[in-house]
Design a protein around this motif. Structure first.
Motif, PDB file in Angstrom:
ATOM      1  N   ALA A 312      -7.185   2.736   4.581  1.00 46.90           N
ATOM      2  CA  ALA A 312      -6.098   3.144   3.682  1.00 46.90           C
ATOM      3  C   ALA A 312      -6.259   2.495   2.306  1.00 46.90           C
ATOM      4  O   ALA A 312      -6.038   3.130   1.268  1.00 46.90           O
ATOM      5  CB  ALA A 312      -4.748   2.784   4.286  1.00 46.90           C
ATOM      6  N   PHE A 313      -6.648   1.198   2.290  1.00 43.44           N
ATOM      7  CA  PHE A 313      -6.910   0.524   1.009  1.00 43.44           C
ATOM      8  C   PHE A 313      -8.070   1.203   0.280  1.00 43.44           C
ATOM      9  O   PHE A 313      -8.044   1.361  -0.940  1.00 43.44           O
ATOM     10  CB  PHE A 313      -7.257  -0.948   1.241  1.00 43.44           C
ATOM     11  N   ALA A 314      -9.086   1.628   1.055  1.00 41.41           N
ATOM     12  CA  ALA A 314     -10.270   2.252   0.449  1.00 41.41           C
ATOM     13  C   ALA A 314      -9.919   3.576  -0.215  1.00 41.41           C
ATOM     14  O   ALA A 314     -10.355   3.850  -1.343  1.00 41.41           O
ATOM     15  CB  ALA A 314     -11.356   2.460   1.508  1.00 41.41           C
ATOM     16  N   ILE A 315      -9.122   4.408   0.459  1.00 41.16           N
ATOM     17  CA  ILE A 315      -8.771   5.699  -0.143  1.00 41.16           C
ATOM     18  C   ILE A 315      -7.854   5.487  -1.349  1.00 41.16           C
ATOM     19  O   ILE A 315      -7.878   6.259  -2.313  1.00 41.16           O
ATOM     20  CB  ILE A 315      -8.128   6.654   0.893  1.00 41.16           C
ATOM     21  N   GLY A 316      -7.065   4.405  -1.318  1.00 38.46           N
ATOM     22  CA  GLY A 316      -6.253   4.064  -2.483  1.00 38.46           C
ATOM     23  C   GLY A 316      -7.124   3.720  -3.684  1.00 38.46           C
ATOM     24  O   GLY A 316      -6.831   4.112  -4.821  1.00 38.46           O
ATOM     25  N   GLU A 317      -8.222   2.987  -3.436  1.00 35.90           N
ATOM     26  CA  GLU A 317      -9.155   2.651  -4.519  1.00 35.90           C
ATOM     27  C   GLU A 317      -9.825   3.906  -5.083  1.00 35.90           C
ATOM     28  O   GLU A 317     -10.008   4.043  -6.288  1.00 35.90           O
ATOM     29  CB  GLU A 317     -10.231   1.682  -4.000  1.00 35.90           C
ATOM     30  N   VAL A 351       4.809  12.221  -4.988  1.00 34.49           N
ATOM     31  CA  VAL A 351       3.535  12.911  -4.725  1.00 34.49           C
ATOM     32  C   VAL A 351       2.374  11.915  -4.667  1.00 34.49           C
ATOM     33  O   VAL A 351       1.524  11.976  -3.773  1.00 34.49           O
ATOM     34  CB  VAL A 351       3.272  13.990  -5.804  1.00 34.49           C
ATOM     35  N   ILE A 352       2.348  10.985  -5.605  1.00 36.83           N
ATOM     36  CA  ILE A 352       1.270   9.985  -5.631  1.00 36.83           C
ATOM     37  C   ILE A 352       1.316   9.129  -4.371  1.00 36.83           C
ATOM     38  O   ILE A 352       0.289   8.883  -3.723  1.00 36.83           O
ATOM     39  CB  ILE A 352       1.377   9.095  -6.882  1.00 36.83           C
ATOM     40  N   SER A 353       2.502   8.677  -4.002  1.00 40.04           N
ATOM     41  CA  SER A 353       2.653   7.825  -2.825  1.00 40.04           C
ATOM     42  C   SER A 353       2.284   8.570  -1.548  1.00 40.04           C
ATOM     43  O   SER A 353       1.647   8.018  -0.648  1.00 40.04           O
ATOM     44  CB  SER A 353       4.098   7.308  -2.742  1.00 40.04           C
ATOM     45  N   PHE A 354       2.682   9.847  -1.467  1.00 40.36           N
ATOM     46  CA  PHE A 354       2.343  10.655  -0.291  1.00 40.36           C
ATOM     47  C   PHE A 354       0.827  10.848  -0.191  1.00 40.36           C
ATOM     48  O   PHE A 354       0.256  10.747   0.895  1.00 40.36           O
ATOM     49  CB  PHE A 354       3.034  12.016  -0.386  1.00 40.36           C
ATOM     50  N   ALA A 355       0.190  11.105  -1.317  1.00 38.80           N
ATOM     51  CA  ALA A 355      -1.247  11.385  -1.324  1.00 38.80           C
ATOM     52  C   ALA A 355      -2.094  10.142  -1.090  1.00 38.80           C
ATOM     53  O   ALA A 355      -3.179  10.224  -0.512  1.00 38.80           O
ATOM     54  CB  ALA A 355      -1.647  12.038  -2.641  1.00 38.80           C
ATOM     55  N   THR A 356      -1.608   8.991  -1.545  1.00 34.08           N
ATOM     56  CA  THR A 356      -2.385   7.756  -1.412  1.00 34.08           C
ATOM     57  C   THR A 356      -1.938   6.901  -0.233  1.00 34.08           C
ATOM     58  O   THR A 356      -2.675   6.031   0.216  1.00 34.08           O
ATOM     59  CB  THR A 356      -2.286   6.910  -2.696  1.00 34.08           C
ATOM     60  N   PRO A 400       1.370  10.444   6.433  1.00 32.43           N
ATOM     61  CA  PRO A 400       0.744  10.022   7.691  1.00 32.43           C
ATOM     62  C   PRO A 400      -0.340   8.973   7.504  1.00 32.43           C
ATOM     63  O   PRO A 400      -0.821   8.415   8.481  1.00 32.43           O
ATOM     64  CB  PRO A 400       0.158  11.328   8.237  1.00 32.43           C
ATOM     65  N   ILE A 401      -0.755   8.713   6.258  1.00 35.92           N
ATOM     66  CA  ILE A 401      -1.781   7.692   6.024  1.00 35.92           C
ATOM     67  C   ILE A 401      -1.181   6.413   5.453  1.00 35.92           C
ATOM     68  O   ILE A 401      -1.898   5.551   4.965  1.00 35.92           O
ATOM     69  CB  ILE A 401      -2.895   8.234   5.096  1.00 35.92           C
ATOM     70  N   SER A 402       0.145   6.280   5.515  1.00 38.63           N
ATOM     71  CA  SER A 402       0.815   5.076   5.020  1.00 38.63           C
ATOM     72  C   SER A 402       0.723   3.949   6.044  1.00 38.63           C
ATOM     73  O   SER A 402       0.838   4.185   7.247  1.00 38.63           O
ATOM     74  CB  SER A 402       2.283   5.391   4.727  1.00 38.63           C
ATOM     75  N   ASP A 403       0.538   2.721   5.558  1.00 39.01           N
ATOM     76  CA  ASP A 403       0.447   1.590   6.483  1.00 39.01           C
ATOM     77  C   ASP A 403       1.753   1.371   7.241  1.00 39.01           C
ATOM     78  O   ASP A 403       1.747   1.084   8.443  1.00 39.01           O
ATOM     79  CB  ASP A 403       0.029   0.310   5.742  1.00 39.01           C
ATOM     80  N   THR A 404       2.902   1.528   6.562  1.00 38.40           N
ATOM     81  CA  THR A 404       4.177   1.320   7.258  1.00 38.40           C
ATOM     82  C   THR A 404       4.442   2.418   8.284  1.00 38.40           C
ATOM     83  O   THR A 404       5.019   2.163   9.344  1.00 38.40           O
ATOM     84  CB  THR A 404       5.350   1.266   6.254  1.00 38.40           C
TER      85      THR A 404
END
Length: 446
Positions: A312-317, A351-356, A400-404
């Motif tokens: 998840a951190f990687a896709i955020g980067e 949108v940004i939060s959902f996508a990342t 669905p890709i959120s850590d929480t």
């Protein structure tokens, strides 16, 4: 978009995240295979050299050890027995979910800790009253990030304060960072709406959307029946909450709001782990060998979660390199009325939060964009920062890709995609309420 689509289709989160990472790397390097593979390898090595990421991953593993030890000690069973028979507070499915909700609201130090504790306490009650695990996962997820973003004496507050202070140091605005952050919290409409919607869901047993079709599934929860005291659960949890503040104070040089969130939760979990060693073994609740085996087994169970967090951190980067957030923000700033500025900031942040899959990443992208926009357009700065916070939490809540989201489903023994599908209608209701409020406040202040 690919990562989210794959997660819904394959139900394999790590494969989905890697698909998104690979596509992002291909786009960055004009679909050159070797350059993309080199970038992916370097990305993971770089992430694993970041101290805060290593501490976050270690935190996830340590949480597994501590929660396994608390369950093995019989402390959860002791707490369940006290709440049900001695205090007589939990006698129905509604009371069982309300207890997890209350825990989620009270323990606001860190969203992951909130989800894990609320899930651990709630699971035995869900077994007894045959409550679907999806309902518990929804309660855990809908209290963790919302309450952490409303009561900012934690890592969330430290991050937001740092981002605002950076804009002040750049001369964008001349205000007190703490004052403007406190004002912004009162405009965090999504978090307030989410807590209210969750309360109403529990109190009136309101099942909508996919939640109507959830079924109770018996789970094999290993809780030792040894008549142990509930303090084997309460003392480690109380220490957990207290030490986060202590380490935030220490890492912040005497200022809690300047402390390091990742360092604080890592040192907290490490200290609590050693506390359980002396407390559980010293009181002969378990032998040293059982303590060691339980701690290792618990840590091993959460290694997959730590790996998912790393991906998840990687896709955020990758999305940061692609400048996804800046692009979305630029689309909305053309011919935008100040009346709808906060509402649009809320939508972009969502949108940004959902996508990342990260609210913190969204804050880092959006506050440097939203704050100068608000100043330039003579809008209410606190309202716009509140819109950033709300959008970050809302998108993160749905993703669905959120850590929480991942941790809440794991803590409740609920399948990830089932948790996402059942939670989404409630999150959309809260998001709709927040959007309307941002429009109304924008109209009023204009």
């Amino acid at each position: 978009m690919l990562a989210i689509a794959l997660s819904l289709w394959t139900r394999n989160v790590m494969l989905s995240l890697f698909g998104g990472i690979a596509l992002g790397a291909f786009i960055l390097h004009d679909f050159s295979l070797f350059a993309s593979l080199e970038t992916i390898v370097k990305l993971f090595f770089t992430l694993l050299l970041e101290p805060w990421i290593l501490k976050t991953l270690a935190f996830a593993v340590l949480v597994g050890s501590i929660m396994a030890l608390i369950e093995r000690s019989g402390g959860i069973e002791g707490f369940v027995d006290f709440m049900q028979h001695k205090a007589g507070l939990v006698k129905s499915p509604r009371a069982a979910l309300m207890l997890s909700y209350f825990i989620g609201v009270v323990i606001f130090v860190e969203s992951s800790i909130t989800s894990l504790i609320a899930g651990a306490v709630g699971k035995p009650f869900c077994q007894k009253y045959k409550i679907p695990s999806a309902k518990l996962a929804f309660v855990c997820d809908s209290t963790s990030a919302p309450i952490s973003s409303l009561i900012i004496l934690n890592g969330w507050g430290a991050l937001l304060l740092g981002l605002i202070a950076t804009q002040i140091s750049l001369g964008v605005i001349d205000v007190n960072a703490i004052d403007i952050l406190i004002d912004a919290v009162f405009y965090n409409f999504y978090s307030m709406a989410a807590l209210l919607v969750t309360f109403l869901f529990i109190w009136f047993n309101i099942d909508i959307g996919a939640m109507k079709n959830t079924k109770y599934t018996p789970r094999d929860i290993e809780i030792t029946s040894n008549g142990a005291s509930m303090f084997y659960m309460l003392l480690p949890i109380a220490l957990m909450v207290l030490l986060v503040f202590v380490f935030l104070y220490i890492t912040g040089g005497g200022d809690i709001l300047k402390g390091s969130g990742s360092s604080s939760i890592f040192y907290t979990m490490l200290t609590v782990l050693f506390f359980t060693l002396f407390y559980f073994v010293g009181t002969k609740n378990m032998s040293l060998s059982i303590w060691s085996k339980t701690a290792l087994d618990g840590a091993w169970k959460l290694v997959p979660i730590a790996m998912i967090l790393l991906f998840a951190f990687a896709i955020g980067e990758i999305t940061t390199e692609l400048k996804t957030g800046h692009y979305l923000a630029s689309l909305a700033t053309q011919n935008l009325s100040v009346t709808f500025l906060a509402a649009v900031i809320f939508l972009i942040g969502s949108v940004i939060s959902f996508a990342t899959g990260t609210s913190w990443g969204t804050f880092s992208i959006m506050i440097p964009i939203a704050l100068p926009m608000a100043v330039a357009m003579d809008a209410n700065v606190a309202l716009c920062i509140g819109a950033v916070i709300s959008g970050g939490v809302f998108g993160d809540h749905c993703s669905p890709i959120s850590d929480t989201t991942i941790i809440s489903s794991m803590a409740s023994d609920c399948e990830l995609i089932e948790h996402v599908n059942t939670q989404l209608p409630y999150a959309l209701i809260s998001g709709g309420v927040a959007f309307v409020l941002f429009v109304l406040f924008g109209l009023y202040q204009t």
